[in-house]
Design an enzyme around this catalytic site. Structure first.
Site, short mmCIF file in Angstrom:
data_model
loop_
_atom_site.label_atom_id
_atom_site.label_comp_id
_atom_site.label_asym_id
_atom_site.label_seq_id
_atom_site.Cartn_x
_atom_site.Cartn_y
_atom_site.Cartn_z
N SER A 123 0.83 -1.21 0.00
CA SER A 123 0.00 0.00 0.00
C SER A 123 0.86 1.25 0.00
CB SER A 123 -0.96 0.00 1.19
OG SER A 123 -0.31 -0.41 2.35
N HIS A 144 -3.16 -3.44 -5.88
CA HIS A 144 -3.47 -2.96 -4.53
C HIS A 144 -4.96 -3.13 -4.24
CE1 HIS A 144 -3.64 0.62 -1.53
NE2 HIS A 144 -3.41 -0.49 -0.90
N GLU A 156 -6.28 -0.95 -7.25
CA GLU A 156 -5.37 -0.03 -7.95
C GLU A 156 -4.28 -0.87 -8.61
OE1 GLU A 156 -5.48 4.11 -5.34
OE2 GLU A 156 -4.09 2.55 -4.69
N ASN A 194 -4.72 6.72 -1.31
CA ASN A 194 -4.04 7.15 -0.09
C ASN A 194 -3.44 8.54 -0.22
OD1 ASN A 194 -4.69 5.13 1.67
ND2 ASN A 194 -2.93 3.85 1.14
#
Ligand code: NAI
Length: 505
Positions: A123, A144, A156, A194
């Site tokens: 991540s 991801h 992702e 993120n």
């Protein structure tokens, strides 16, 4: 590019929370799946866990018994890495450590077939960096998943500098075939979600630190006006402050301490105290036995409902006026510069200036500012703040007016761009910057934020709705109010404004 054929075996390494979930997803999609963990018995244990969990779904009528049996039959624990040699796709979900992941990838290169795709569920580690130690980094790609992997739709797919575009395309097609909503992103810190989500937490944390309002009030505004499933405090309590704070710090460092990503002292204090949130019983809220959940601050008014005079264009507040008209509020119009006269009060949507600043700049008395709502037709709560010197009766009249439409009103201390407006402006700004830097397409950025963190709409679609002019004005005013580059508008927003362009057609 086609998906990996289901007769090709998939291997998942690391049988923790993520690895087990990913193995379940691949097995449910019809692949034979190896699960390997270097902790003895962990892979078999994880498969037992999946079997138990799927049995509950069968019992609840959510899954056919045959589907469960097929999934379990497809899963096999591996005793050694060598056993994974027949896999066409290996997904690693081991500990988040660069050196350990690189060592594993080097071992896999020696074991797996030349055409086997190697994927990492990292991540936060750069796919480019992970690939640097490999002899053939072109077959490494980020894949991801979000937690829990069987439930969350987003994947992702991350391209490192060396990743073969065909490898990324194959993984994208495979994730789609597995029932996921994949997006393609360049390997940059935080990838899409993120990174773009940071302001969602950061702006609430800052407002709390500055005493603009309490946690319950700010959370209620993001939910009931912003349309988010949860406010920032309840969400970070759920994620865990240790985890959320670590992600913020890692993104902050990776962007060379760009103040846009600056971590929060009050969140650090919770981490220092061991108040990680729900899992430790305390975070911003108290989850211990018998603890009471505080209510959002709500203003009440017994004033008569005033008539509204619209001076000039109502702009984004037009749907609110229509809602009020449906409640038989008298609405009249005259020329002016975009203000609502509500009894004694001058009412306007915030433009990012302090209410007191705007009252002084524009020579307005009894100025009350409104926060943004995702949809003024449906919101059940709105934030307001007012300029110093605004009379209590002017505030009362605004509260009475909104009350007629069933909208509860939460007061904020005079703060630039209040709560929802500043949060959305900063999310849109970050999304625009990610687009500017070629991290992903506008469609994929918005999809990632909707499917990965359940935003009610993508930040770029939101930007289109508000307009680049409004966003740039709000951000410029925030930047001026704080004197911080944290609020600088992205070049992409200025470009959209100059070109009259939209993010989505
Ligand atoms: P976890 O701690 O639950 O599981 C990791 C597993 O990997 C453990 O069972 C451990 O025994 C095993 N392991 C460690 N080193 C190994 C090695 N060298 N070879 C084989 N097995 C090894 O961790 P979690 O949460 O499942 O995370 C795994 C990866 O997924 C990390 O890279 C993490 O950053 C990423 N990730 C985590 C998310 C989350 O919400 N937990 C979300 C998305 C990605």
């Amino acid at each position: 590019m086609s998906a990996l054929n289901t007769n090709v075996a998939v291997a998942v390494i690391g049988a923790g929370a993520m690895g087990a979930g990913i193995a379940q997803v691949a097995a449910s999609a019809g692949h034979r799946v190896w699960l390997y963990d270097n902790r003895e018995g962990a892979a078999a244990q994880a498969i037992d866990g999946i079997a138990r969990q799927l049995a509950r779904r069968v019992a609840n009528g959510k899954l056919a018994a045959e589907a469960r049996e097929a999934c379990i039959a497809a899963l096999a624990p591996a005793d050694s890495l060598e056993q994974l040699a027949d896999a066409g796709l290996v997904i690693e979900a081991i500990v988040e450590n660069l050196e350990i992941k690189q060592a594993l990838l080097r071992q896999l290169e020696a074991i797996c077939a030349a055409d086997c795709i190697l994927a990492s569920n990292t991540s936060s580690i750069s796919i480019t960096r992970l690939g640097a130690g490999m002899s053939r980094p072109e077959r490494l790609v980020g894949m991801h998943f979000f937690n829990p992997a069987p439930v969350m739709a987003l994947v992702e797919v991350i391209k490192g500098l060396a990743t073969d575009p065909n490898v990324a395309a194959r993984v994208l097609a495979t994730a789609l075939a597995w029932g996921k909503q994949p997006v393609l992103a360049r390997s940059t810190p935080g990838f899409i979600v993120n990174r773009v989500a940071r302001p969602f937490y950061a702006e609430s944390l800052r407002l709390l630190q500055e005493g603009a309002a309490d946690c319950a009030s700010l959370d209620a505004l993001l939910r009931e006006a912003g349309g988010f499933a949860m406010g920032a405090f309840e969400l970070t309590d759920l994620i865990g402050h240790d985890v959320n704070y670590a992600v913020t710090c890692s993104v902050f460092d990776a962007y060379y301490q760009d103040m846009r990503f600056q971590p929060s002292q009050i969140q650090k204090e919770l981490v220092d105290a061991g108040h990680f949130g729900r899992k430790s019983g305390r975070g911003f809220y108290d989850y211990r036995e018998g603890a009471l959940r505080p209510d959002a601050a709500t203003l009440h008014s017994s004033a008569a409902v005033p008539a509204v005079i619209v001076e000039g264009e109502a702009g984004l507040l037009q749907p609110l006026l229509e809602r009020l008209a449906q409640q038989s509020v008298s609405i009249s119009r005259r020329a002016g510069r975009g203000l609502l006269r509500v009894g004694d009060a001058s009412l306007a949507l915030s433009d990012g200036r302090l209410a007191s600043q705007r009252a002084a700049d524009d020579g307005l008395n009894d100025l009350v500012l409104l926060d943004l709502a995702l949809d003024y037709r449906r919101c059940t709560r709105l934030g307001i703040s007012w300029a110093t010197g605004t009379s209590a009766s002017a505030v009362d009249q605004v509260v009475a007016l909104l009350g007629v439409a069933g909208i509860q009103v939460t007061p904020l201390r005079d703060s630039p761009a209040l709560c929802v407006l500043r949060t959305v402006a900063m999310l849109a700004n970050e999304a625009a910057d990610a687009l500017l830097q070629g991290v992903a397409s506008a469609a994929d950025i918005d999809l990632a934020m909707r499917a990965g963190v359940n935003y009610p709409q993508g930040p770029l679609a939101w930007a289109d709705q508000l307009g680049a002019a409004t966003l740039v004005t709000v951000l410029d005013h925030l930047q001026a109010a704080y004197g911080e580059e944290r609020y600088r508008p992205s070049l992409q927003l200025r470009r959209q404004l100059a070109e009259g362009a939209r993010f989505h057609e």
